[in-house]
Design a protein around this motif. Structure first.
Motif, PDB file in Angstrom:
ATOM      1  N   ASN A 194      30.368  36.431  44.841  1.00 27.89           N
ATOM      2  CA  ASN A 194      29.019  36.293  45.390  1.00 27.89           C
ATOM      3  C   ASN A 194      28.297  35.037  44.921  1.00 27.89           C
ATOM      4  O   ASN A 194      27.262  34.668  45.493  1.00 27.89           O
ATOM      5  CB  ASN A 194      28.183  37.528  45.029  1.00 27.89           C
ATOM      6  N   LEU A 195      28.842  34.374  43.912  1.00 29.74           N
ATOM      7  CA  LEU A 195      28.241  33.130  43.431  1.00 29.74           C
ATOM      8  C   LEU A 195      28.722  31.914  44.215  1.00 29.74           C
ATOM      9  O   LEU A 195      28.329  30.770  43.935  1.00 29.74           O
ATOM     10  CB  LEU A 195      28.525  32.950  41.939  1.00 29.74           C
ATOM     11  N   ASN A 196      29.606  32.138  45.180  1.00 29.96           N
ATOM     12  CA  ASN A 196      30.000  31.106  46.154  1.00 29.96           C
ATOM     13  C   ASN A 196      30.551  29.815  45.543  1.00 29.96           C
ATOM     14  O   ASN A 196      30.226  28.714  45.987  1.00 29.96           O
ATOM     15  CB  ASN A 196      28.807  30.759  47.067  1.00 29.96           C
ATOM     16  N   GLY A 197      31.342  29.969  44.495  1.00 32.59           N
ATOM     17  CA  GLY A 197      32.019  28.799  43.937  1.00 32.59           C
ATOM     18  C   GLY A 197      31.245  28.034  42.900  1.00 32.59           C
ATOM     19  O   GLY A 197      31.749  27.032  42.369  1.00 32.59           O
ATOM     20  N   THR A 198      30.031  28.449  42.578  1.00 33.72           N
ATOM     21  CA  THR A 198      29.286  27.753  41.522  1.00 33.72           C
ATOM     22  C   THR A 198      29.822  28.105  40.132  1.00 33.72           C
ATOM     23  O   THR A 198      29.554  27.396  39.169  1.00 33.72           O
ATOM     24  CB  THR A 198      27.786  28.098  41.578  1.00 33.72           C
ATOM     25  N   PHE A 199      30.578  29.209  40.040  1.00 36.78           N
ATOM     26  CA  PHE A 199      31.186  29.610  38.767  1.00 36.78           C
ATOM     27  C   PHE A 199      32.647  29.977  38.999  1.00 36.78           C
ATOM     28  O   PHE A 199      32.974  30.743  39.907  1.00 36.78           O
ATOM     29  CB  PHE A 199      30.455  30.806  38.157  1.00 36.78           C
ATOM     30  N   ILE A 200      33.518  29.398  38.173  1.00 35.68           N
ATOM     31  CA  ILE A 200      34.951  29.680  38.207  1.00 35.68           C
ATOM     32  C   ILE A 200      35.333  30.184  36.820  1.00 35.68           C
ATOM     33  O   ILE A 200      34.973  29.571  35.810  1.00 35.68           O
ATOM     34  CB  ILE A 200      35.759  28.404  38.534  1.00 35.68           C
ATOM     35  N   THR A 201      36.051  31.285  36.770  1.00 34.17           N
ATOM     36  CA  THR A 201      36.343  31.856  35.452  1.00 34.17           C
ATOM     37  C   THR A 201      37.798  31.712  35.048  1.00 34.17           C
ATOM     38  O   THR A 201      38.658  31.294  35.844  1.00 34.17           O
ATOM     39  CB  THR A 201      35.924  33.343  35.390  1.00 34.17           C
ATOM     40  N   ALA A 202      38.074  32.050  33.816  1.00 35.38           N
ATOM     41  CA  ALA A 202      39.418  32.013  33.226  1.00 35.38           C
ATOM     42  C   ALA A 202      39.424  33.017  32.084  1.00 35.38           C
ATOM     43  O   ALA A 202      38.417  33.648  31.801  1.00 35.38           O
ATOM     44  CB  ALA A 202      39.740  30.608  32.714  1.00 35.38           C
ATOM     45  N   GLU A 203      40.552  33.176  31.422  1.00 31.63           N
ATOM     46  CA  GLU A 203      40.625  34.151  30.337  1.00 31.63           C
ATOM     47  C   GLU A 203      39.922  33.651  29.088  1.00 31.63           C
ATOM     48  O   GLU A 203      39.729  32.448  28.884  1.00 31.63           O
ATOM     49  CB  GLU A 203      42.081  34.500  30.024  1.00 31.63           C
ATOM     50  N   ASP A 204      39.534  34.595  28.258  1.00 32.75           N
ATOM     51  CA  ASP A 204      38.890  34.314  26.981  1.00 32.75           C
ATOM     52  C   ASP A 204      39.216  35.492  26.060  1.00 32.75           C
ATOM     53  O   ASP A 204      40.053  36.336  26.387  1.00 32.75           O
ATOM     54  CB  ASP A 204      37.372  34.147  27.181  1.00 32.75           C
ATOM     55  N   LEU A 205      38.534  35.576  24.960  1.00 26.92           N
ATOM     56  CA  LEU A 205      38.748  36.654  24.002  1.00 26.92           C
ATOM     57  C   LEU A 205      38.603  38.004  24.703  1.00 26.92           C
ATOM     58  O   LEU A 205      37.604  38.286  25.356  1.00 26.92           O
ATOM     59  CB  LEU A 205      37.721  36.535  22.876  1.00 26.92           C
ATOM     60  N   GLY A 206      39.635  38.835  24.604  1.00 22.73           N
ATOM     61  CA  GLY A 206      39.588  40.159  25.200  1.00 22.73           C
ATOM     62  C   GLY A 206      40.058  40.245  26.637  1.00 22.73           C
ATOM     63  O   GLY A 206      40.098  41.331  27.219  1.00 22.73           O
ATOM     64  N   THR A 207      40.426  39.116  27.234  1.00 26.55           N
ATOM     65  CA  THR A 207      40.994  39.119  28.591  1.00 26.55           C
ATOM     66  C   THR A 207      42.282  38.319  28.603  1.00 26.55           C
ATOM     67  O   THR A 207      42.545  37.513  27.704  1.00 26.55           O
ATOM     68  CB  THR A 207      40.019  38.549  29.638  1.00 26.55           C
ATOM     69  N   ASN A 208      43.098  38.508  29.652  1.00 28.07           N
ATOM     70  CA  ASN A 208      44.396  37.848  29.723  1.00 28.07           C
ATOM     71  C   ASN A 208      44.753  37.492  31.162  1.00 28.07           C
ATOM     72  O   ASN A 208      43.946  37.690  32.087  1.00 28.07           O
ATOM     73  CB  ASN A 208      45.473  38.748  29.096  1.00 28.07           C
ATOM     74  N   THR A 209      45.952  36.967  31.352  1.00 25.89           N
ATOM     75  CA  THR A 209      46.356  36.530  32.684  1.00 25.89           C
ATOM     76  C   THR A 209      46.418  37.687  33.677  1.00 25.89           C
ATOM     77  O   THR A 209      46.160  37.499  34.870  1.00 25.89           O
ATOM     78  CB  THR A 209      47.726  35.825  32.635  1.00 25.89           C
ATOM     79  N   LYS A 210      46.743  38.887  33.216  1.00 29.17           N
ATOM     80  CA  LYS A 210      46.759  40.057  34.116  1.00 29.17           C
ATOM     81  C   LYS A 210      45.358  40.352  34.633  1.00 29.17           C
ATOM     82  O   LYS A 210      45.178  40.677  35.813  1.00 29.17           O
ATOM     83  CB  LYS A 210      47.324  41.270  33.377  1.00 29.17           C
ATOM     84  N   ASP A 211      44.370  40.214  33.768  1.00 28.08           N
ATOM     85  CA  ASP A 211      42.987  40.419  34.189  1.00 28.08           C
ATOM     86  C   ASP A 211      42.574  39.374  35.227  1.00 28.08           C
ATOM     87  O   ASP A 211      41.858  39.684  36.188  1.00 28.08           O
ATOM     88  CB  ASP A 211      42.046  40.346  32.987  1.00 28.08           C
ATOM     89  N   MET A 212      43.038  38.140  35.027  1.00 27.18           N
ATOM     90  CA  MET A 212      42.723  37.091  36.000  1.00 27.18           C
ATOM     91  C   MET A 212      43.385  37.398  37.343  1.00 27.18           C
ATOM     92  O   MET A 212      42.835  37.084  38.413  1.00 27.18           O
ATOM     93  CB  MET A 212      43.189  35.720  35.486  1.00 27.18           C
ATOM     94  N   GLU A 213      44.552  38.023  37.279  1.00 31.61           N
ATOM     95  CA  GLU A 213      45.231  38.433  38.512  1.00 31.61           C
ATOM     96  C   GLU A 213      44.401  39.470  39.260  1.00 31.61           C
ATOM     97  O   GLU A 213      44.282  39.408  40.493  1.00 31.61           O
ATOM     98  CB  GLU A 213      46.611  39.001  38.170  1.00 31.61           C
ATOM     99  N   TYR A 214      43.806  40.405  38.547  1.00 29.63           N
ATOM    100  CA  TYR A 214      42.942  41.398  39.190  1.00 29.63           C
ATOM    101  C   TYR A 214      41.723  40.728  39.828  1.00 29.63           C
ATOM    102  O   TYR A 214      41.321  41.059  40.948  1.00 29.63           O
ATOM    103  CB  TYR A 214      42.471  42.440  38.170  1.00 29.63           C
ATOM    104  N   ILE A 215      41.122  39.780  39.093  1.00 32.77           N
ATOM    105  CA  ILE A 215      39.960  39.070  39.624  1.00 32.77           C
ATOM    106  C   ILE A 215      40.345  38.281  40.873  1.00 32.77           C
ATOM    107  O   ILE A 215      39.597  38.240  41.858  1.00 32.77           O
ATOM    108  CB  ILE A 215      39.356  38.144  38.547  1.00 32.77           C
ATOM    109  N   ARG A 216      41.551  37.694  40.865  1.00 32.28           N
ATOM    110  CA  ARG A 216      42.023  36.908  42.008  1.00 32.28           C
ATOM    111  C   ARG A 216      42.159  37.783  43.265  1.00 32.28           C
ATOM    112  O   ARG A 216      42.080  37.273  44.395  1.00 32.28           O
ATOM    113  CB  ARG A 216      43.363  36.243  41.659  1.00 32.28           C
ATOM    114  N   MET A 217      42.356  39.068  43.096  1.00 25.89           N
ATOM    115  CA  MET A 217      42.432  39.963  44.247  1.00 25.89           C
ATOM    116  C   MET A 217      41.109  40.020  45.011  1.00 25.89           C
ATOM    117  O   MET A 217      41.085  40.405  46.178  1.00 25.89           O
ATOM    118  CB  MET A 217      42.830  41.375  43.798  1.00 25.89           C
ATOM    119  N   GLU A 218      40.019  39.639  44.336  1.00 25.51           N
ATOM    120  CA  GLU A 218      38.690  39.722  44.948  1.00 25.51           C
ATOM    121  C   GLU A 218      38.075  38.365  45.240  1.00 25.51           C
ATOM    122  O   GLU A 218      37.179  38.259  46.073  1.00 25.51           O
ATOM    123  CB  GLU A 218      37.750  40.512  44.023  1.00 25.51           C
TER     124      GLU A 218
END
Length: 362
Positions: A113-137
């Motif tokens: 919903n932020l339309n590309g103004t924010f792009i995320t990546a992993e940090d403390l407590g998250t990993n590549t699998k979590d990024m995969e879930y986010i990529r689904m949306e």
């Protein structure tokens, strides 16, 4: 509680003191999601920043953390020469028990919903699998698995950048950048810390390791031929380099007087509990400090490369540039007699100001 004390601790009071472009509070009852996304500055490009999941004591603590982290990302991108802005996100919760696919995907929809103004990546407590879930949306995520066209785990590149920062400091202090026989204490041996230990041992440095997880500590020490040291006793030893690679704030008014190192250079964010006070204390004590947001920029560089078409060779070259950038900061610190963190800020702020002038002339 008095009105005055409420105002001092309120989220609105914190926001009034910040210079952020946008702060979004995310809440979803069905998944239990409670998160904050902070966008600090997008002068140089869309805001990039990790998503941290942590059990904050209060929501005000979570806000304080995300505001500071997102500002740091702005400066990190600027000083590294990347065309990115700074942002960050925090999810309030225990990553080992509260994290689910549904929660991460719901969070992904907030990012969308932020339309590309924010792009995320992993940090403390998250990993590549979590990024995969986010990529689904949403497409606005990096650090996804290589099988999905991403760059995968950014920690090796992050460790490479820290190594370059350490070598630059060694060069400035000792006159050459050889690590052979140099004593280096790595405090915190998570993914970046362990990769750094590996690189340091390849350079034939004498490495001491410390971590709150005893099993991990002994495993890493044995694997790389490092010497394990208790967290409580770490500052009792004399090292050439202290490399904090866990939580921030370990360089403070209590620890600085105890430090027997020549250099502080590690991957942890926000290592100085107070940048002005403790930056000045290190300068007066004669300890070289490599600003954390500069030498830990390898992870951001890795994500930047993924956004622009990933090439491992090009990514490594960008990480190696941290060496010269660190030397520039240390030399400005010495010539102007200002803390290294302030020297880095000045260089970063100048780039942002210059780009604003260019954009204003369009």
């Amino acid at each position: 509680m008095s009105l005055k004390s409420f105002e001092e601790g309120s989220v609105f009071n914190q926001l009034s003191k910040s210079s952020h472009q946008n702060v979004v509070f995310c809440s979803d009852e069905d998944t239990g999601l409670k998160a904050i996304i902070a966008i600090h500055d997008t002068t140089l490009g869309p805001a990039l920043g990790g998503t941290r999941m942590w059990t904050y004591s209060t929501e005000a603590d979570a806000l304080s953390d995300v505001l500071r982290l997102s500002r740091t990302m702005t400066y990190k991108a600027a000083i590294s020469g990347l065309n990115l802005g700074g942002g960050n996100a925090v999810i309030i919760g225990d990553s080992s028990t509260d994290k689910t696919e549904a929660l991460m995907r719901r969070f992904g929809r907030f990012i969308k919903n932020l339309n590309g103004t924010f792009i995320t990546a992993e940090d403390l407590g998250t990993n590549t699998k979590d990024m995969e879930y986010i990529r689904m949306e949403t497409q606005y995520v990096t650090g996804v698995p290589e099988t999905l066209g991403g760059s995968g785990d950014p920690s090796p590149i992050a460790a490479k950048g820290v190594l370059m920062g350490i070598k630059a400091c060694i060069k400035e202090h000792f006159g050459n950048d050889s690590l052979v026989g140099r004593s280096i204490a790595v405090q915190g041996i998570g993914q970046v810390g362990e990769n750094l230990v590996h690189l340091l041992r390849e350079e034939h440095a004498k490495v001491y390791v410390s971590d709150i997880n005893e099993d991990r500590l002994m495993r890493v020490a044995a694997k790389y031929g490092a010497q394990a040291v208790s967290n409580n006793n770490l500052l009792d030893f004399e090292f050439d380099v202290y490399a904090p690679c866990a939580m921030g704030g370990t360089v403070n008014s209590q620890t600085i007087p105890k430090m027997k190192c020549a250099i502080i250079a590690g991957s942890a964010n926000n290592q100085l509990a107070d940048e002005d006070v403790h930056g000045r204390m290190l300068l007066e004590k004669g300890i070289l400090y490599a600003p954390d947001y500069l030498i830990n920029a390898g992870g951001m560089i890795n994500c930047y490369s993924e956004l622009s078409g990933y090439s491992r060779k090009r990514t490594m070259q960008l990480a190696e540039n941290i060496y010269s950038a660190t030397r520039n900061v240390l030399q400005k610190s010495a010539s102007d007699h200002i803390p290294a963190i302030r020297a880095a800020d000045i260089i970063a702020e100048k780039r942002i100001a210059d780009i604003k002038k260019i954009k204003g002339s369009y």
